[in-house]
Design a protein around this motif. Structure first.
Motif, short mmCIF file in Angstrom:
data_model
loop_
_atom_site.label_atom_id
_atom_site.label_comp_id
_atom_site.label_asym_id
_atom_site.label_seq_id
_atom_site.Cartn_x
_atom_site.Cartn_y
_atom_site.Cartn_z
N ILE A 196 -9.45 -1.45 -9.47
CA ILE A 196 -10.22 -2.27 -10.42
C ILE A 196 -9.33 -2.73 -11.57
CG2 ILE A 196 -12.05 -2.17 -12.16
CD1 ILE A 196 -13.61 -0.38 -10.21
N ARG A 197 -8.51 -1.82 -12.09
CA ARG A 197 -7.63 -2.17 -13.21
C ARG A 197 -6.70 -3.32 -12.84
NH1 ARG A 197 -2.55 -1.42 -15.19
NH2 ARG A 197 -1.83 -0.38 -13.29
N LEU A 198 -6.06 -3.22 -11.69
CA LEU A 198 -5.10 -4.24 -11.28
C LEU A 198 -5.80 -5.56 -10.96
CD1 LEU A 198 -2.79 -2.03 -9.03
CD2 LEU A 198 -2.28 -2.91 -11.32
N THR A 199 -6.96 -5.48 -10.32
CA THR A 199 -7.70 -6.70 -10.00
C THR A 199 -8.18 -7.40 -11.26
OG1 THR A 199 -8.42 -5.69 -7.92
CG2 THR A 199 -9.59 -7.66 -8.62
N SER A 236 -4.38 -6.18 -0.40
CA SER A 236 -3.84 -4.84 -0.65
C SER A 236 -4.75 -4.07 -1.61
CB SER A 236 -2.44 -4.94 -1.24
OG SER A 236 -1.56 -5.63 -0.37
N LEU A 237 -5.21 -4.74 -2.66
CA LEU A 237 -6.08 -4.09 -3.63
C LEU A 237 -7.44 -3.76 -3.02
CD1 LEU A 237 -5.18 -6.24 -6.76
CD2 LEU A 237 -4.49 -3.89 -6.29
N TYR A 238 -7.91 -4.63 -2.16
CA TYR A 238 -9.18 -4.40 -1.45
C TYR A 238 -9.09 -3.13 -0.61
CZ TYR A 238 -12.79 -5.30 2.14
OH TYR A 238 -13.85 -5.22 3.01
N LEU A 239 -7.99 -2.98 0.14
CA LEU A 239 -7.83 -1.80 0.99
C LEU A 239 -7.60 -0.54 0.16
CD1 LEU A 239 -5.69 -3.33 3.88
CD2 LEU A 239 -8.13 -2.75 3.90
N LEU A 287 0.82 -1.21 0.00
CA LEU A 287 0.00 0.00 0.00
C LEU A 287 0.85 1.26 0.00
CD1 LEU A 287 -2.82 -1.01 2.51
CD2 LEU A 287 -3.03 -0.76 0.04
N ARG A 288 1.95 1.23 0.73
CA ARG A 288 2.81 2.42 0.82
C ARG A 288 3.62 2.61 -0.45
NH1 ARG A 288 3.81 6.82 0.79
NH2 ARG A 288 5.49 7.94 1.85
N LEU A 297 -13.61 -10.50 -5.79
CA LEU A 297 -13.15 -9.17 -5.41
C LEU A 297 -13.45 -8.15 -6.51
CD1 LEU A 297 -11.76 -7.21 -3.53
CD2 LEU A 297 -9.55 -7.96 -4.43
N LEU A 298 -13.23 -8.55 -7.76
CA LEU A 298 -13.53 -7.65 -8.87
C LEU A 298 -15.02 -7.33 -8.90
CD1 LEU A 298 -12.60 -6.09 -11.33
CD2 LEU A 298 -12.79 -8.20 -12.68
#
Length: 437
Positions: free
Chosen positions: A234-237, A207-210, A149-150, A254-255
């Motif tokens: 969304i793009r990465l997922t 990480s993508l969820y957060l 995330l960071r 998740l998507l």
């Protein structure tokens, strides 16, 4: 910067500063970190972050005078590359490798990542590749997510702390330890073999969820919604969900959750940026194309016998998104899904949301009773907001105002403060004089 020189063109200066800080510190910094780390190795992650930071500082120092370049991303990439190579030249142990590094960098500059040929055997996106490095199994799960995330999502320690419902100091220490561990392990910037991807996938998805959550409801800044973060998540997922080695049911779930939630973004605030609660939103503004895509991915997630938190949350989002009105929302179904979710996780936030569903299915009093047993969220704004809402429904305006004041004390966004101030004012007006605080 020289303030006297800046004053000659204040509008250009202000536009550049806002453009750089809002866009590049969030987006280009992550891309540059991912790309440079791919060239120089994950063990030099902290050094790469420093180089990228210096490139961004130079942009802030240069663009107000010369104007924003025609291709800002290319300018930053070139500047970061030169800074990196200049520093490496000053390091004796890198002298022998300088020619090879320069040649590799030249090839990289000639072929932008976005134009790389599709190859299902690898994740071509630099950000995703480094996310898998950050989510190395030899790091703790929390450290993996915080680092991703960071470093790659551009979230501040304070924003990450909000996601974890912990302190900023704790997150800062976690990040330091994670970087130290990466150096000790000398982790390489390589995508794991196909059979090893699932071992790291859960942390990448978390990480993508957060990241999406921070965009859906920002923990800092001026605006409630940061759609740029939502769409990047969304793009990465979607890249993961459509990849032959990572396209597992949990990715589709998740998507689906992200798409169904993102569909409601246009209706979450009024024209002035004020918060609109679910029952106040104009459902005609909801993006029906995103809802349909979300439902399609939710159906895809049902293959096999996998059931994750993302499946259940996506099911809850589908209940909201497909309801014609707030009154016709299937709250009984939502409560049943939260009951299942509570069996999968001990999350206090899940317990909070379940309590709200209890209040909708049964009564406001039942909701208050369910909220009373939620633990560990005294510093969580939504807990006090929910208590205030149920108390107000019961006509307990004085108690509601007390809960809303606690929420106001925790509010970090202007829209949140304005929202709770209005609720408090309404409660005070409705409270008899002899019952006022």
């Amino acid at each position: 910067m020289n303030e006297s020189a800046m004053s000659d063109e204040p509008s250009i200066s202000n536009a550049c500063a806002q453009f750089a800080t809002e866009h590049f510190f969030r987006h280009e910094s992550a891309r540059l970190v991912a790309t440079l780390t791919g060239q120089f190795g994950a063990r030099r992650l902290q050094w790469v972050e420093d180089v990228v930071q210096e490139a961004l500082v130079r942009a802030l120092q240069t663009w107000p005078y010369r104007g924003v370049p025609d291709n800002p991303a290319a300018w930053l990439t070139q500047t970061a590359r030169h800074l990196a190579l200049d520093q490496l030249r000053r390091e004796q142990r890198w002298n022998e490798r300088e020619e090879g590094i320069s040649a590799e960098q030249a090839r990289w500059m000639a072929v932008p990542p976005d134009s790389a040929p599709d190859d299902d055997a690898h994740l071509r996106d630099d950000t995703l590749r480094l996310m898998f490095v950050c989510c190395h199994p030899q790091l703790s799960a929390e450290a993996q997510i915080a680092l991703a995330l960071r470093t790659l999502c551009g979230l501040s320690p304070a924003e990450i702390a909000a996601a974890f419902v912990t302190s900023e100091a704790a997150i800062s220490k976690r990040l330091v330890r994670a970087r130290q561990r990466i150096r000790e392990l000398e982790l390489s910037f390589e995508l794991p073999e196909a059979q090893d991807l699932p071992q790291r996938l859960d942390a990448v998805l978390a990480s993508l969820y957060l990241l999406f959550n921070e965009g859906y409801k920002a923990s800092s800044g001026e605006h409630l919604v940061r759609s740029d973060l939502c769409h990047e998540a969304i793009r990465l997922t979607e890249l993961l969900a459509t990849h032959q080695h990572t396209g597992l049911p949990q990715c589709s779930a998740l998507l689906a959750l992200m798409l169904l939630s993102a569909a409601r973004l246009p209706a979450r605030t009024d024209e002035a940026g004020g918060i609109l609660r679910l029952h106040e939103q104009d459902r005609g503004l909801w993006d029906q194309s995103l809802i349909q895509r979300g439902l399609q991915h939710l159906q895809l997630s049902a293959r096999g016998d996998t059931l994750t938190e993302y499946h259940l949350e996506a099911g809850i989002a589908a209940c909201h998104s497909t309801a014609a009105t707030h009154e016709t929302t299937d709250w009984a179904r939502i409560l049943a899904l939260y009951d299942q979710l509570a069996l999968l996780t001990s999350s206090s936030v899940v317990a909070l949301n379940r309590a709200i569903a209890v209040g909708r299915v049964h009564s406001a009093q039942s909701g208050l009773e369910a909220l009373a047993v939620v633990q560990g969220l005294d510093a969580y704004l939504s807990l006090h907001a929910a208590r205030g809402a149920f108390a107000a429904e019961l006509g307990q305006t004085q108690a509601a105002a007390t809960h809303y004041r606690r929420a106001l004390a925790l509010a970090t966004l202007p829209s949140e403060r304005g929202f709770f101030e209005r609720l408090i004012s309404a409660c005070e007006i409705a409270t008899p004089t002899n019952g006022a605080r």
